[in-house]
Write a protein that holds these residues in place. Structure first.
Motif, PDB file in Angstrom:
ATOM      1  N   UNK A 181       1.178  -1.176   0.146  1.00  0.00           N
ATOM      2  CA  UNK A 181      -0.098  -0.567   0.198  1.00  0.00           C
ATOM      3  C   UNK A 181       0.945   0.872   0.198  1.00  0.00           C
ATOM      4  N   UNK A 182       2.126   1.155   0.309  1.00  0.00           N
ATOM      5  CA  UNK A 182       2.594   2.333   0.416  1.00  0.00           C
ATOM      6  C   UNK A 182       3.722   2.338  -0.747  1.00  0.00           C
ATOM      7  N   UNK A 183       3.630   1.443  -1.028  1.00  0.00           N
ATOM      8  CA  UNK A 183       4.286   1.976  -2.158  1.00  0.00           C
ATOM      9  C   UNK A 183       3.798   2.317  -3.521  1.00  0.00           C
ATOM     10  N   UNK A 184       2.987   1.744  -3.544  1.00  0.00           N
ATOM     11  CA  UNK A 184       1.442   2.316  -4.631  1.00  0.00           C
ATOM     12  C   UNK A 184       0.802   2.963  -4.341  1.00  0.00           C
ATOM     13  N   UNK A 185       0.893   3.669  -3.496  1.00  0.00           N
ATOM     14  CA  UNK A 185       0.326   5.065  -2.822  1.00  0.00           C
ATOM     15  C   UNK A 185       0.952   6.343  -2.718  1.00  0.00           C
ATOM     16  N   UNK A 186       2.285   5.895  -2.719  1.00  0.00           N
ATOM     17  CA  UNK A 186       3.368   7.040  -3.361  1.00  0.00           C
ATOM     18  C   UNK A 186       3.744   6.978  -5.003  1.00  0.00           C
ATOM     19  N   UNK A 187       3.462   5.666  -4.651  1.00  0.00           N
ATOM     20  CA  UNK A 187       3.341   6.090  -7.608  1.00  0.00           C
ATOM     21  C   UNK A 187       2.454   6.635  -7.432  1.00  0.00           C
ATOM     22  N   UNK A 188       1.147   6.454  -6.668  1.00  0.00           N
ATOM     23  CA  UNK A 188      -0.439   7.243  -7.642  1.00  0.00           C
ATOM     24  C   UNK A 188      -0.360   8.274  -7.349  1.00  0.00           C
ATOM     25  N   UNK A 189       0.327   8.536  -5.759  1.00  0.00           N
ATOM     26  CA  UNK A 189       0.397  10.814  -5.805  1.00  0.00           C
ATOM     27  C   UNK A 189       1.080  11.125  -6.253  1.00  0.00           C
ATOM     28  N   UNK A 190       2.671  10.516  -6.507  1.00  0.00           N
ATOM     29  CA  UNK A 190       3.797  11.050  -7.774  1.00  0.00           C
ATOM     30  C   UNK A 190       3.018  11.206  -9.189  1.00  0.00           C
TER      31      UNK A 190
END
Length: 195
Positions: A181-190
């Protein structure tokens, strides 16, 4: 990068619900991470009517003040952890209604799932994954499934032990869930900020 804002959404509103226990557990676990700012959202607190807008807010602005307040709250977050019971092989009506009351607010954000009940809520989570895709969310692979003897260990109608009693069984899945979740949240936020 600043902390990622994650909502833990408690998807049952029944008086006799079990969901508070796993929701608080995953909230506490996620809150220990230095890269996450976590908030627990209880659907009971929003008193959402059944969906009765002219269309999804993807196509027309919503008019009900309770719905608009929900949409504004959902929009505050970068990603979500949904805590769901399995009712008749699917998610709760309250959670489906809450998902339907917003659209653009869910888009291009990551979603993770904690399920409980029959077969660990697996069938409910499968439905929820499909709904998430339609709402343009990114479902993470790992989930937490509380079923069988683990469920009866912590459920109030069973042994009613604390969630720590089953962490050996579900803790590794929860850690994988939070990492993904952290990885994908950071990716989608970026990506959202760049577009």
């Amino acid at each position: 990068m600043s902390k990622l804002k994650i909502a833990v959404i408690l998807g049952s509103t029944r008086d006799a619900r079990f969901g508070e226990k796993p929701a608080q557990w995953i909230f506490d676990l996620a809150s220990k991470r230095e890269d996450l700012d976590v908030e627990l959202l209880d659907l009971r607190d929003f008193d959402l009517p059944f969906f009765n807008e002219v269309a999804s807010n993807a196509w027309a602005p919503s008019t009900d003040p309770k719905v608009i307040a929900w949409q504004k709250k959902v929009a505050e977050f970068d990603g979500y952890i949904f805590v769901t019971a399995e009712y008749n092989r699917s998610i709760t009506a309250a959670l489906k209604n809450a998902l339907d009351q917003a659209y653009v607010e869910w888009n291009r954000k990551a979603a993770a799932y904690v399920g409980y009940g029959s077969v660990g809520g697996a069938r409910a989570i499968e439905h929820l994954r499909n709904i998430s895709v339609e709402l343009q969310m990114v479902p993470v692979r790992s989930g937490v499934h509380i079923g069988g003897s683990e469920f009866f260990t912590v459920w109030g109608g069973g042994k009613n032990e604390p969630m720590s009693a089953i962490e050996g069984a579900i803790g590794p899945s929860a850690n994988d869930l939070l990492d993904q979740l952290t990885w994908w949240t950071r990716a989608t936020k970026t990506a959202r900020e760049a577009s």
